[in-house]
Design a protein around this motif. Structure first.
Motif, PDB file in Angstrom:
ATOM      1  N   UNK A  50     116.625  99.739 -74.702  1.00 46.08           N
ATOM      2  CA  UNK A  50     117.065 101.008 -74.141  1.00 46.08           C
ATOM      3  C   UNK A  50     116.315 102.138 -74.836  1.00 46.08           C
ATOM      4  N   UNK A  51     116.432 103.304 -74.257  1.00 49.00           N
ATOM      5  CA  UNK A  51     115.671 104.439 -74.780  1.00 49.00           C
ATOM      6  C   UNK A  51     116.536 105.682 -74.814  1.00 49.00           C
ATOM      7  N   UNK A  52     116.439 106.422 -75.896  1.00 47.65           N
ATOM      8  CA  UNK A  52     117.046 107.739 -75.976  1.00 47.65           C
ATOM      9  C   UNK A  52     115.983 108.739 -75.540  1.00 47.65           C
ATOM     10  N   UNK A  53     116.157 109.271 -74.368  1.00 42.91           N
ATOM     11  CA  UNK A  53     115.116 110.100 -73.765  1.00 42.91           C
ATOM     12  C   UNK A  53     114.717 111.281 -74.633  1.00 42.91           C
ATOM     13  N   UNK A  54     115.700 112.015 -75.101  1.00 46.43           N
ATOM     14  CA  UNK A  54     115.412 113.251 -75.811  1.00 46.43           C
ATOM     15  C   UNK A  54     114.735 113.001 -77.152  1.00 46.43           C
ATOM     16  N   UNK A  55     115.002 111.852 -77.749  1.00 46.60           N
ATOM     17  CA  UNK A  55     114.498 111.607 -79.094  1.00 46.60           C
ATOM     18  C   UNK A  55     113.283 110.690 -79.114  1.00 46.60           C
ATOM     19  N   UNK A  56     112.863 110.176 -77.939  1.00 45.92           N
ATOM     20  CA  UNK A  56     111.774 109.205 -77.906  1.00 45.92           C
ATOM     21  C   UNK A  56     112.037 108.088 -78.924  1.00 45.92           C
ATOM     22  N   UNK A  57     113.227 107.586 -78.874  1.00 42.95           N
ATOM     23  CA  UNK A  57     113.649 106.476 -79.713  1.00 42.95           C
ATOM     24  C   UNK A  57     114.021 105.310 -78.817  1.00 42.95           C
ATOM     25  N   UNK A  58     113.569 104.130 -79.196  1.00 47.59           N
ATOM     26  CA  UNK A  58     113.864 102.931 -78.437  1.00 47.59           C
ATOM     27  C   UNK A  58     114.699 101.991 -79.292  1.00 47.59           C
ATOM     28  N   UNK A  59     115.685 101.374 -78.668  1.00 46.79           N
ATOM     29  CA  UNK A  59     116.545 100.415 -79.355  1.00 46.79           C
ATOM     30  C   UNK A  59     116.381  99.033 -78.740  1.00 46.79           C
ATOM     31  N   UNK A  60     116.576  98.036 -79.561  1.00 41.03           N
ATOM     32  CA  UNK A  60     116.614  96.656 -79.076  1.00 41.03           C
ATOM     33  C   UNK A  60     117.919  96.046 -79.579  1.00 41.03           C
ATOM     34  N   UNK A  61     118.865  95.871 -78.680  1.00 38.80           N
ATOM     35  CA  UNK A  61     120.128  95.226 -79.026  1.00 38.80           C
ATOM     36  C   UNK A  61     119.949  93.734 -78.848  1.00 38.80           C
ATOM     37  N   UNK A  62     120.119  93.003 -79.940  1.00 32.37           N
ATOM     38  CA  UNK A  62     119.914  91.559 -79.920  1.00 32.37           C
ATOM     39  C   UNK A  62     121.244  90.862 -80.160  1.00 32.37           C
ATOM     40  N   UNK A  63     121.626  90.001 -79.250  1.00 31.18           N
ATOM     41  CA  UNK A  63     122.888  89.269 -79.359  1.00 31.18           C
ATOM     42  C   UNK A  63     122.607  87.773 -79.238  1.00 31.18           C
ATOM     43  N   UNK A  64     123.608  86.984 -79.618  1.00 31.98           N
ATOM     44  CA  UNK A  64     123.477  85.521 -79.553  1.00 31.98           C
ATOM     45  C   UNK A  64     122.182  85.067 -80.205  1.00 31.98           C
ATOM     46  N   UNK A  65     121.924  85.602 -81.379  1.00 30.58           N
ATOM     47  CA  UNK A  65     120.663  85.309 -82.050  1.00 30.58           C
ATOM     48  C   UNK A  65     120.557  83.848 -82.438  1.00 30.58           C
ATOM     49  N   UNK A  66     119.332  83.346 -82.384  1.00 24.16           N
ATOM     50  CA  UNK A  66     119.031  81.955 -82.701  1.00 24.16           C
ATOM     51  C   UNK A  66     118.030  81.914 -83.852  1.00 24.16           C
ATOM     52  N   UNK A  67     118.003  80.826 -84.593  1.00 23.45           N
ATOM     53  CA  UNK A  67     117.009  80.726 -85.679  1.00 23.45           C
ATOM     54  C   UNK A  67     115.579  80.937 -85.188  1.00 23.45           C
ATOM     55  N   UNK A  68     115.288  80.547 -83.971  1.00 21.45           N
ATOM     56  CA  UNK A  68     113.924  80.733 -83.441  1.00 21.45           C
ATOM     57  C   UNK A  68     113.592  82.182 -83.127  1.00 21.45           C
ATOM     58  N   UNK A  69     114.570  83.079 -83.241  1.00 23.69           N
ATOM     59  CA  UNK A  69     114.304  84.506 -83.105  1.00 23.69           C
ATOM     60  C   UNK A  69     113.779  85.110 -84.411  1.00 23.69           C
ATOM     61  N   UNK A  70     113.786  84.328 -85.462  1.00 22.89           N
ATOM     62  CA  UNK A  70     113.294  84.810 -86.751  1.00 22.89           C
ATOM     63  C   UNK A  70     111.824  85.185 -86.654  1.00 22.89           C
ATOM     64  N   UNK A  71     111.512  86.433 -87.016  1.00 24.97           N
ATOM     65  CA  UNK A  71     110.138  86.930 -86.919  1.00 24.97           C
ATOM     66  C   UNK A  71     110.082  88.348 -87.471  1.00 24.97           C
ATOM     67  N   UNK A  72     108.869  88.836 -87.593  1.00 26.29           N
ATOM     68  CA  UNK A  72     108.633  90.245 -87.862  1.00 26.29           C
ATOM     69  C   UNK A  72     108.593  90.935 -86.502  1.00 26.29           C
ATOM     70  N   UNK A  73     109.453  91.911 -86.321  1.00 21.08           N
ATOM     71  CA  UNK A  73     109.538  92.618 -85.047  1.00 21.08           C
ATOM     72  C   UNK A  73     108.792  93.945 -85.162  1.00 21.08           C
ATOM     73  N   UNK A  74     107.855  94.149 -84.247  1.00 24.55           N
ATOM     74  CA  UNK A  74     107.003  95.336 -84.287  1.00 24.55           C
ATOM     75  C   UNK A  74     107.237  96.198 -83.064  1.00 24.55           C
ATOM     76  N   UNK A  75     107.377  97.483 -83.318  1.00 23.27           N
ATOM     77  CA  UNK A  75     107.516  98.453 -82.240  1.00 23.27           C
ATOM     78  C   UNK A  75     106.129  98.836 -81.734  1.00 23.27           C
TER      79      UNK A  75
END
Length: 120
Positions: free
Chosen positions: A70-95
């Motif tokens: 999702x994105x906050x329009x006014x702030x040019x900020x992006x969010x990533x809501x992650x649910x039901x996480x799995x061990x295979x989601x382990x990583x370095x996350x880059x914007x």
């Protein structure tokens, strides 16, 4: 130039949730879209989710139904809501942010990354 700062990574148990945030600064008026990629040790960088500033979202098959960008329009900020996480989601996350130019070229900017570790 666009600068990106990520936050929100950490350690979570499998099945848990995390929310990543990415704040853009600098020439933000030129941004066409933003997104998240991830890279695990020994693996190639892969797309997680993107959102254009027209509101179009795109997700990797592996995260559909579990992650929401999702994105906050006014702030040019992006969010990533992650649910039901799995061990295979382990990583370095880059914007990532991109600007599409008049000559059909694209400038791409990257943040430093935030580590997400999911324990089993």
């Amino acid at each position: 130039q666009v600068q990106l700062v990520e936050s929100g990574g950490g350690l979570v148990q499998a099945g848990g949730s995390l929310r990543l945030s990415c704040a853009a600064s600098g020439s933000i008026f030129s941004i066409s879209g933003m997104g998240w990629y991830r890279q695990a040790p020994g693996k190639k960088r892969e797309l997680v989710a993107t959102i254009s500033f027209g509101g179009i979202t795109n997700y990797a098959d592996s995260v559909k139904g579990r992650f929401t960008i999702s994105r906050e329009t006014a702030k040019t900020t992006v969010h990533l809501q992650m649910s039901s996480l799995k061990p295979e989601d382990t990583a370095d996350y880059l914007c990532n942010a991109y600007e599409d130019l008049w000559d059909n070229t694209r400038n791409v900017y990257w943040g430093q990354g935030t580590q997400v570790t999911v324990s089993s």
